[in-house]
Design a protein around this motif. Structure first.
Motif, short mmCIF file in Angstrom:
data_model
loop_
_atom_site.label_atom_id
_atom_site.label_comp_id
_atom_site.label_asym_id
_atom_site.label_seq_id
_atom_site.Cartn_x
_atom_site.Cartn_y
_atom_site.Cartn_z
N GLU A 194 13.19 55.17 64.69
CA GLU A 194 12.13 55.74 65.00
C GLU A 194 11.35 56.48 63.78
N SER A 195 10.10 56.37 64.01
CA SER A 195 9.19 56.70 62.93
C SER A 195 8.61 58.26 63.08
N ILE A 196 8.60 59.05 62.12
CA ILE A 196 8.19 60.30 62.17
C ILE A 196 6.75 60.09 61.63
N ARG A 197 5.67 60.29 62.14
CA ARG A 197 4.26 60.12 61.81
C ARG A 197 4.05 61.08 60.70
N ASN A 198 3.42 60.71 59.53
CA ASN A 198 2.95 61.86 58.64
C ASN A 198 3.98 62.71 58.18
N VAL A 253 -1.55 57.35 52.37
CA VAL A 253 -2.77 57.44 53.20
C VAL A 253 -2.60 58.96 53.41
N VAL A 254 -3.89 59.59 53.23
CA VAL A 254 -4.16 61.00 53.38
C VAL A 254 -4.73 61.41 54.69
N ASN A 255 -4.01 62.21 55.40
CA ASN A 255 -4.51 62.91 56.72
C ASN A 255 -4.10 64.42 56.70
N GLU A 256 -4.61 64.83 57.58
CA GLU A 256 -3.77 66.31 58.04
C GLU A 256 -2.38 66.07 58.35
N LEU A 301 0.84 62.02 52.67
CA LEU A 301 1.57 61.63 54.11
C LEU A 301 1.97 60.25 54.07
N VAL A 302 3.04 59.92 54.75
CA VAL A 302 3.50 58.51 54.92
C VAL A 302 4.36 58.56 56.18
#
Length: 216
Positions: free
Chosen positions: A135-139, A22-25, A122-123
């Motif tokens: 806990e999830s670290i976004r991106n 997934v590609v984001n900033e 980014l994942v």
């Protein structure tokens, strides 16, 4: 974790597409995931680190190395990430948070370090630290050698053949087999209950070759 995004036009912190990510900033909190040499060789400033995993991938020695652990004439092999058929598959590694004042500097350094066929995307990252478990670290940023790059070697995936290639390879960063041994040691240190079949079987094959070579 803040939801504020870095101005990518100003700071050039936009990720590149790898097809399966997934590609984001990149967020203003810039994290990078180490699953190969970044697990033990951190040559850039960090603010903090966490051990954990990402989902949906497998770690494989499917990338030729012509700049670190081999040469153009005799390439080595290093790891990349390949999409897993099993969505529950995980890859363990280390997440590093980059200080805000050093983000652009570190990004440029990593882009150069991974220049031989790797792109970034980014994942989510899932922490195993005692106070951060689940806990999830976004991106989080990962570097992936895509199948389209000239050094991709996933079509030659027999472990014995890979072991033979690694055993003979040596590059500016040292013997290729050292890369395998250090990664295997780091995985046992950080994740003693996880068995990385691909990595540990390759380590076994290389140690067998070392013994045969030593014994003549």
């Amino acid at each position: 974790m803040t939801d504020t995004n870095i101005d990518t036009d100003e700071n050039n912190l936009q990720s590149l597409s790898t097809g399966d990510c997934v590609v984001n900033e990149i967020d203003s909190d810039f994290w990078v995931f180490g699953y190969g040499s970044l697990v033990w060789k951190v040559d850039f400033p960090i603010e903090t680190q966490q051990i954990g995993y990402i989902k949906g991938f497998q770690r494989r020695f499917y990338q030729n190395s012509i700049d670190h652990r081999g040469t153009v004439e005799k390439p080595g092999r290093v790891v990349t990430l390949v999409p897993a058929d099993d969505e529950t598959s995980v890859v363990y590694g280390v997440a590093y948070k980059i200080p805000k004042a050093k983000q652009q500097e570190v990004l440029e350094h990593l882009d150069y370090r991974e220049k031989n066929g790797y792109e970034r995307c980014l994942v989510p990252f899932y922490s195993l630290n005692a106070n951060k478990a689940g806990e999830s670290i976004r991106n989080i940023v990962i570097y992936v050698a895509t199948k389209e790059n000239d050094s991709y070697a996933g079509h030659k995936n027999d472990l014995n053949d890979i072991a033979n290639q690694i055993f003979e390879a040596h590059g500016p960063s040292g013997p290729n087999r050292e890369y395998v041994f250090r990664l295997a040691d780091a995985m046992r240190q950080f994740f003693p209950h996880h068995n990385d079949d691909h990595l540990f079987e390759l380590e076994k094959l290389l140690k067998e070759r070392e013994r045969k070579s030593f014994n003549g």
